[in-house]
Structure formats: structure tokens, C-alpha cells
Motif scaffolding. Structure first.
Motif, PDB file in Angstrom:
ATOM      1  N   ASP A  62       0.888  -1.441   0.405  1.00 41.35           N
ATOM      2  CA  ASP A  62       0.301  -0.181   0.014  1.00 41.35           C
ATOM      3  C   ASP A  62       0.929   1.288   0.350  1.00 41.35           C
ATOM      4  O   ASP A  62       0.565   1.972  -0.655  1.00 41.35           O
ATOM      5  CB  ASP A  62      -1.176   0.134   1.266  1.00 41.35           C
ATOM      6  N   HIS A  63       1.874   1.293   0.568  1.00 43.09           N
ATOM      7  CA  HIS A  63       2.917   2.589   0.216  1.00 43.09           C
ATOM      8  C   HIS A  63       3.330   2.508  -0.440  1.00 43.09           C
ATOM      9  O   HIS A  63       3.762   3.895  -0.847  1.00 43.09           O
ATOM     10  CB  HIS A  63       4.455   2.813   1.542  1.00 43.09           C
ATOM     11  N   GLN A  65       2.303   1.513  -4.134  1.00 48.29           N
ATOM     12  CA  GLN A  65       1.125   2.043  -4.389  1.00 48.29           C
ATOM     13  C   GLN A  65       0.643   3.471  -4.193  1.00 48.29           C
ATOM     14  O   GLN A  65       0.298   4.728  -4.936  1.00 48.29           O
ATOM     15  CB  GLN A  65      -0.159   1.177  -4.074  1.00 48.29           C
ATOM     16  N   ASN A  66       0.631   4.367  -2.484  1.00 49.14           N
ATOM     17  CA  ASN A  66       0.354   5.076  -2.669  1.00 49.14           C
ATOM     18  C   ASN A  66       1.121   6.132  -2.769  1.00 49.14           C
ATOM     19  O   ASN A  66       0.412   7.774  -3.437  1.00 49.14           O
ATOM     20  CB  ASN A  66      -0.460   5.065  -0.933  1.00 49.14           C
ATOM     21  N   HIS A  67       2.453   6.314  -2.803  1.00 52.49           N
ATOM     22  CA  HIS A  67       3.313   7.205  -2.495  1.00 52.49           C
ATOM     23  C   HIS A  67       4.016   7.271  -3.803  1.00 52.49           C
ATOM     24  O   HIS A  67       4.776   8.161  -3.668  1.00 52.49           O
ATOM     25  CB  HIS A  67       4.276   6.480  -1.549  1.00 52.49           C
ATOM     26  N   ILE A  68       3.977   6.175  -4.275  1.00 50.43           N
ATOM     27  CA  ILE A  68       4.675   5.865  -5.697  1.00 50.43           C
ATOM     28  C   ILE A  68       4.295   5.808  -7.311  1.00 50.43           C
ATOM     29  O   ILE A  68       4.346   6.660  -7.781  1.00 50.43           O
ATOM     30  CB  ILE A  68       6.123   5.383  -5.955  1.00 50.43           C
ATOM     31  N   GLY A  70       0.789   6.686  -7.197  1.00 52.46           N
ATOM     32  CA  GLY A  70      -0.477   7.493  -7.177  1.00 52.46           C
ATOM     33  C   GLY A  70      -1.701   7.283  -6.468  1.00 52.46           C
ATOM     34  O   GLY A  70      -2.363   8.000  -6.780  1.00 52.46           O
ATOM     35  N   HIS A  71      -2.122   5.942  -5.966  1.00 53.87           N
ATOM     36  CA  HIS A  71      -2.798   5.942  -5.681  1.00 53.87           C
ATOM     37  C   HIS A  71      -2.850   4.443  -5.026  1.00 53.87           C
ATOM     38  O   HIS A  71      -2.375   4.534  -4.096  1.00 53.87           O
ATOM     39  CB  HIS A  71      -3.799   5.415  -7.089  1.00 53.87           C
ATOM     40  N   ARG A  72      -4.250   4.214  -3.755  1.00 54.31           N
ATOM     41  CA  ARG A  72      -4.549   3.369  -2.716  1.00 54.31           C
ATOM     42  C   ARG A  72      -4.287   1.965  -3.481  1.00 54.31           C
ATOM     43  O   ARG A  72      -4.768   1.641  -4.088  1.00 54.31           O
ATOM     44  CB  ARG A  72      -5.374   3.341  -1.948  1.00 54.31           C
ATOM     45  N   ASP A 342      11.755   7.182   4.117  1.00 53.78           N
ATOM     46  CA  ASP A 342      10.450   7.435   2.647  1.00 53.78           C
ATOM     47  C   ASP A 342      12.092   7.071   1.385  1.00 53.78           C
ATOM     48  O   ASP A 342      11.180   6.895  -0.036  1.00 53.78           O
ATOM     49  CB  ASP A 342      10.676   8.928   2.779  1.00 53.78           C
ATOM     50  N   LYS A 343      12.927   7.703   1.387  1.00 48.04           N
ATOM     51  CA  LYS A 343      13.542   8.122  -0.018  1.00 48.04           C
ATOM     52  C   LYS A 343      14.175   7.346   0.213  1.00 48.04           C
ATOM     53  O   LYS A 343      14.119   6.694  -1.774  1.00 48.04           O
ATOM     54  CB  LYS A 343      14.895   9.067   0.648  1.00 48.04           C
ATOM     55  N   GLU A 346      11.643   4.436  -1.672  1.00 50.98           N
ATOM     56  CA  GLU A 346      11.384   5.131  -3.102  1.00 50.98           C
ATOM     57  C   GLU A 346      12.245   5.006  -4.506  1.00 50.98           C
ATOM     58  O   GLU A 346      11.981   4.412  -5.202  1.00 50.98           O
ATOM     59  CB  GLU A 346      11.660   6.706  -3.128  1.00 50.98           C
TER      60      GLU A 346
END
Length: 473
Positions: A62-63, A65-68, A70-72, A342-343, A346
Motif C-alpha cells: 500500500d505504501h 502504490q500510494n506514494h509512488i 499515486g493510488h491506494r 521515505d527516500k 522510493e
């Protein structure tokens, strides 16, 4: 309820289990199975298993898909949109708090906990009728779809009785005799007469019973709705989704889990009495055993894409219960706190191939610089010369050892994952199954039967009750 009595009752249940010599007998109650209070009947059932999915795996997916992307994730969106009933599930087997996939699937399939390694056969040889056989006897079409061998533990647990999960050549014959309407996955070695020890050509045997045989994506697309389907697309398991996406030949010839799920539903939905379909993302488990971050994330995303297919069908159909869960945790991965977490995470977006694919490219002819270049080109980060030397040591038998359950070539999975951790900030607790209480969710008619905390065996009876089938066989 008196709070003191509540906790006293819980303690006595747990102690009672220990006194009886069964460490798991008192850990959860059994679901009430009652057909007298009938709600809307589930004509169809789709049971989805992300094999070996720890809660950390669900979160990482989920992280990402959400943060990279752009969707949950589809899974978490179902929670956020309040479309499902959600619970936690205890996953023990009859022989251990930590289950394997055969006992885990048998809990769903037979409704009784059996020892690890067994498929719906108890410690004293008791046989429990698997749920897809129960559904078949009520006129429903049945099927299995997986990314590992079609005869592997999880699909087999819904269909067969066998003392050993490793009896895959026999399980392939059982599928033929039981008349499964859809079988899709890998495992050519269990159907191909040139590879089977007994030389039985099961492709021919299935074809003689009227099955459409598909060995690649093109052949699968050509299958009609009115023929049962045997789709076997690889020897062994199917390739990891990340490797498939970046290898044109694999992408052209081997269907994704979502593509197989869509075709299976199209065929099975022609039955007058409905259908029962199991869909498994089996290599989530394999990637967890290998601590393979790219493999794990994209297999879980592949499961998510198949889940979307199932939920969209069920929402439109209105008569389909979709259950999605896992059989057990594995390796418990997680994003670890730090100023660069976070970085670092990614950087996974740069991955082109799995660790398995990369480590399979290396041999004794490689120099340390060639190893460094290979990693940089396909994972987007640099390893040191010392780390490259260490990797090469595994290939010269200096430090060769078993690392991960499905590591047939003895590749340095653990050592490489430890190097990778510095760049991704993702860590692992092990390379094996864990005793997590795991997520389970239900959508469609019967979802109200799912309680906040259940045993794995409860899902067997939930399916029967949702389909309004009496457990008399």
C-alpha cells in the motif's frame, strides 16, 4: 458482561488447551454454523489467498502504490471505502502454532486443522471432504488459479485428500478425476508425459475429457466459455511479475494472475448453479522466503490487480461472495524508521528485476565490477567492491549454504537482502513462516458472517453458510 469473568474465561480456555496437550485448541472459538437465519444466498464464491502475506507485506504494498504509483492498493481501498467486513484470523495448524501452506489451506478446505504437510488428512488418517468437492456435489463449477504449480499446497487444499503436499504428480491425476472445471498455473512437469515418472500424458487425458488445453497467453485467450480449461504455462512456478513485466517474451507468453482470474470467472460464470473459484498469488510466499523485496512487492501488487477483477465482477453480479486473506505470515518485512526511510523506499521504483533474476545471471566468470554493474543497472543502487567479492564467494563454494525454502540453486538470497536493506530501509525478521494473526475480509452476500476474530477453519463453514449448503456429505 462481568469484565473479570470475561478474562477468567479466556485464561481457562488457553490453559485447557495446554493441559490437553494441544497448544492451539483453546485460542479461538468455533464459528456458529446456522442455516435457520438465512440472508441473501451467495451463488458464487471467490476465495483469494495472498500466500505468506504478513501484515507488513500488505502495508509495504500500500505504501508503494500510494506514494509512488499515486493510488491506494485495492485491498486498502476496500477498507477505506467501507465495502467489506474485516477481521483478524488465527492461522495455527493441528501440529503447530506456525502453519505451513498445506495445513493452512486444509483449514479452509476441510474445515478441520490437520498436521503441517498434510492435505485434509488428520494425524490418524482421518479424511475430511474438501470444500470444492462439496460445492461440486451441489452442482457448482469449481476452479483454481495460481502463480505457482497448479498442484501446489494451497490449490490442492481446497480439492484433494493426501498425506503429503509433495504428491503433486498424484494431485494432477486427482484434478482430472474430480473434474475441476478450471485449472491454471505452472507445473508442466506434473502433466507432461515426457517429464512424469509414470509417463502418463495428462494433457492428452484432460483433452479426451473435453478440456481446452492452453500453454501460453494466446491459447488461453482462444479458449471458449463452454469448455473446461487446463492452462499450464510453465515448468515449475510462473515467473515473478516484476521479471515478467520486463522480459518481453515472458510478458507475451505467460498470463498475469489478473488475466487468468478474468478468464476463469468468464468460464465458470456459465454454470446454472454458480461456481467456486480459488485464486492464489503463491509467489508472495516464495519472495518472502527469499527476502526478495522486488519479488514480494510486485507479487502482492499482482494479487491486488486480480482482487480488483474479482471485486468488480462481484459488485456487478450481486450474488458473489469474495473472501480475501492469507494462510499465514512469512518473514514479517517492514519499513524501518530513519531520516532517509521515505527516500530509500522510493528507490524500489527503479527495480527492473527480482533478486532471484539478478543472482541467476552471476557465475564464476563474473568480476567484482561486473557484479556491481549488474546490480546498478537493474536495481538502481551501488554495492561496494567488498560486497561484490562476498557475493562471488557463494558461487565458488567458499560459503555456499541454503538460504530460503525455494532456493533450488543455493543462491545467496539472505546475504544479498542484507546488502539491499541499506538502500531500501526494508528489513526482515526471518526467511520462514510466522504465526501472525492475519487480515481477512469479505465482500458480497455472506460478508456479515465474518466476525472480528476467527480461526482459519471458520472460513470453511462461513462459505457453506453463505452458499446455504448444509454440511451433510
Amino acid at each position: 458482561m462481568d469484565r473479570r469473568k470475561f478474562f477468567k474465561k479466556g485464561t481457562l480456555l488457553a490453559a485447557g488447551g495446554a493441559l490437553l496437550g494441544n497448544p492451539i485448541s483453546g485460542l479461538a472459538t468455533t464459528m456458529e454454523y446456522d442455516l435457520s437465519a438465512k440472508g441473501k444466498r451467495a451463488k458464487n464464491i471467490i476465495f483469494m489467498v495472498s500466500d505468506g502475506m504478513s501484515t507488513g507485506t500488505l502495508a509495504l504494498s500500500d505504501h508503494f502504490q500510494n506514494h509512488i504509483l499515486g493510488h491506494r492498493s485495492v485491498w486498502m481501498s476496500a477498507y477505506i471505502d467501507n465495502k467489506v467486513t474485516r477481521g483478524l484470523m488465527e492461522t495455527s495448524s493441528a501440529s503447530s502454532i506456525v502453519t505451513d501452506s498445506s495445513a493452512g489451506s486444509s483449514s479452509f478446505g476441510g474445515g478441520v486443522r490437520v498436521p503441517n504437510g498434510s492435505l485434509n488428512v488428520g494425524a490418524n488418517g482421518e479424511k475430511y471432504l474438501p470444500i470444492w468437492q462439496k460445492m461440486k456435489r451441489k452442482g457448482k463449477k469449481i476452479g483454481v488459479v495460481t502463480t505457482v504449480t497448479a498442484t501446489h499446497a494451497t490449490p490442492a487444499g481446497f480439492n484433494v485428500n493426501n498425506n503429503s503436499r509433495y504428491a503433486e504428480p498424484q494431485i494432477a491425476i486427482d484434478y482430472l478425476n474430480l473434474g475441476l472445471d478450471v485449472v491454471m498455473g505452472g507445473g508442466d512437469e506434473f502433466f507432461n508425459g515426457d517429464k512424469r515418472e509414470d509417463k502418463k500424458d495428462l494433457y492428452k487425458a484432460f483433452a479426451e475429457k473435453g478440456y481446452a488445453i492452453a500453454k501460453n497467453s494466446s491459447e488461453l485467450k482462444k479458449t471458449g466459455k463452454n469448455q473446461p480449461i487446463l492452462g499450464i504455462f510453465n515448468e515449475g512456478a510462473l515467473p515473478y511479475q516484476l521479471d515478467r513485466e520486463n522480459t518481453p517474451e515472458l510478458k507475451a507468453n505467460i498470463p498475469s494472475l489478473a488475466e487468468m482470474a478474468k478468464k476463469a470467472i468468464e468460464h465458470l460464470n456459465t454454470g446454472k448453479e454458480g461456481f467456486a473459484l480459488q485464486i492464489e498469488s503463491g509467489k508472495v510466499d516464495w519472495a518472502a522466503h527469499a527476502n526478495d523485496l522486488g519479488g514480494l512487492l510486485f507479487e502482492q501488487i499482482q494479487f491486488d490487480e486480480a482482487l480488483k477483477v474479482a471485486l468488480e465482477f462481484a459488485e456487478k453480479d450481486g450474488e458473489t461472495l469474495v473472501i480475501f486473506t492469507t494462510d499465514h505470515g512469512n518473514a514479517n518485512p517492514g519499513l524501518i524508521y530513519g531520516k532517509n526511510a521515505d527516500k530509500d523506499f522510493e528507490t524500489v521504483a527503479k527495480y527492473k528485476y527480482t533478486n532471484e533474476w539478478i543472482l541467476n545471471q552471476i557465475d564464476n566468470s563474473f568480476s567484482p565490477n561486473a557484479v556491481r554493474d549488474l546490480v546498478q543497472a537493474n536495481l538502481g543502487f551501488e554495492i561496494t567492491s567488498s560486497e561484490a567479492h562476498k557475493i562471488l564467494g557463494y558461487y565458488s563454494n567458499i560459503q555456499k549454504e541454503e538460504q530460503g525454502l525455494y532456493n533450488y540453486k543455493h543462491l545467496p538470497y539472505e546475504g544479498f537482502a542484507n546488502m539491499q536493506k541499506k538502500h531500501s530501509s526494508v528489513g526482515w525478521i526471518s526467511m520462514d513462516h510466522s504465526s501472525d494473526h492475519v487480515e481477512v475480509a469479505a465482500f458480497g452476500p455472506g460478508k456479515e458472517l465474518l466476525k472480528p476474530f476467527v480461526k482459519n477453519t471458520d472460513l470453511h463453514y462461513l462459505m457453506l453458510q453463505a452458499a446455504q449448503i448444509e454440511n451433510k456429505f
